[in-house]
Design an enzyme around this catalytic site. Sequence first.
Site, PDB file in Angstrom:
ATOM      1  N   ASP A   1      -3.545  -2.386  -1.431  1.00  0.00           N
ATOM      2  CA  ASP A   1      -2.412  -3.140  -0.923  1.00  0.00           C
ATOM      3  C   ASP A   1      -1.102  -2.670  -1.542  1.00  0.00           C
ATOM      4  O   ASP A   1      -1.078  -2.116  -2.647  1.00  0.00           O
ATOM      5  CB  ASP A   1      -2.587  -4.637  -1.223  1.00  0.00           C
ATOM      6  CG  ASP A   1      -3.819  -5.217  -0.547  1.00  0.00           C
ATOM      7  OD1 ASP A   1      -4.232  -4.673   0.477  1.00  0.00           O
ATOM      8  OD2 ASP A   1      -4.352  -6.205  -1.071  1.00  0.00           O
ATOM      9  N   PHE A   2      -0.018  -2.942  -0.852  1.00  0.00           N
ATOM     10  CA  PHE A   2       1.323  -2.600  -1.319  1.00  0.00           C
ATOM     11  C   PHE A   2       1.551  -3.077  -2.757  1.00  0.00           C
ATOM     12  O   PHE A   2       2.092  -2.348  -3.593  1.00  0.00           O
ATOM     13  CB  PHE A   2       2.357  -3.241  -0.389  1.00  0.00           C
ATOM     14  CG  PHE A   2       3.793  -2.995  -0.764  1.00  0.00           C
ATOM     15  CD1 PHE A   2       4.397  -1.769  -0.505  1.00  0.00           C
ATOM     16  CD2 PHE A   2       4.547  -3.991  -1.366  1.00  0.00           C
ATOM     17  CE1 PHE A   2       5.724  -1.537  -0.843  1.00  0.00           C
ATOM     18  CE2 PHE A   2       5.876  -3.771  -1.708  1.00  0.00           C
ATOM     19  CZ  PHE A   2       6.464  -2.533  -1.449  1.00  0.00           C
TER      20      PHE A   2
END
Length: 239
Positions: A102-103
Site C-alpha cells: 500500500d501507499f
Amino acid sequence: MERLQKIIAGAGITSRRKAEKLIEDGKVSVNGTIVKELGAKADVNSDEIVVDGMPLEKEEPVYYLLYKPSGVISSVKDEAGRKVVTDYLPTEKRIYPVGRLDFDTSGVLIMTNDGEFANMLMHPKYKVEKTYFAKVEGIPDKQKLQKLSRGIYLDGVKTAPAFVKLRKSENKKGTSIIELVIHEGRNRQVRRMLEEVGHPVLKLKRERYGILDLKGLNAGEYRELKPHEVKKLRELSVT
C-alpha cells in the site's frame, strides 16, 4: 525449445496464465504464423515471436530487493505524478514490483522483469510467507489475537490461519506493536484484518518476504538478489 506461454512470461510481458489467454485469443505468432495451441513450443533465440503486435525481445532477468518507503506507489508509473517504486532503481530494463505494498506501507518489495518468477511468488497456493509489523491503536487482548490467528472474514471469505504475536504494548500512548505472518496477498489484508478486531493500523511495515529481510538497507535503498536467494525463492514457490 520451450512452451510459448513460458517464454512470454519469462520475458516479463505478463503472467503465464495471461500468456495462455493471449495464445488462445490468437494474439501470438511464431515466424509469421498465428499459434493458438497451448502446447506449442518455440526457440526464443532463433524464432520470431510476436505478442499482441509487438516483437518479443528476450531480456536477461534481473531481481532486486527494494526497501519501499511509505508514501510511494507500488507501480511503474502514476498518472498523478506521485513517486513510484521504479524511481528508486537505476536501470533501463522494464521492471515491475512483485505484488503490491500500500501507499502508506513500507518494507520488503521484490522487483523483477521475470514474469514467471513473479507469478510463482504471488500465487497463494505456494504459501510464501510474508511478515508484517503493525503499530495499532489500542492493545488487543488474547481473544482478539486468537481470532486473528484463526482467520478473519473479509468480503465473506475467511483469511488463512496466521501467526500473530503481540510484540510491544504502550499503555500510556494506548498503542501496540503486532507481528503477523501471512501467505495470502489480498488487497490491504493486514490493515483490514486489524480493523475487523477493532485496532486500526497507524503504521505498517513488511519486514520479511520468504527468506528476504531488510538487513543492511535504509528506506529507499535496494540491492540485487544473489543467485542463491533467487533459487531459494523458486524452491519456496513450488513446495
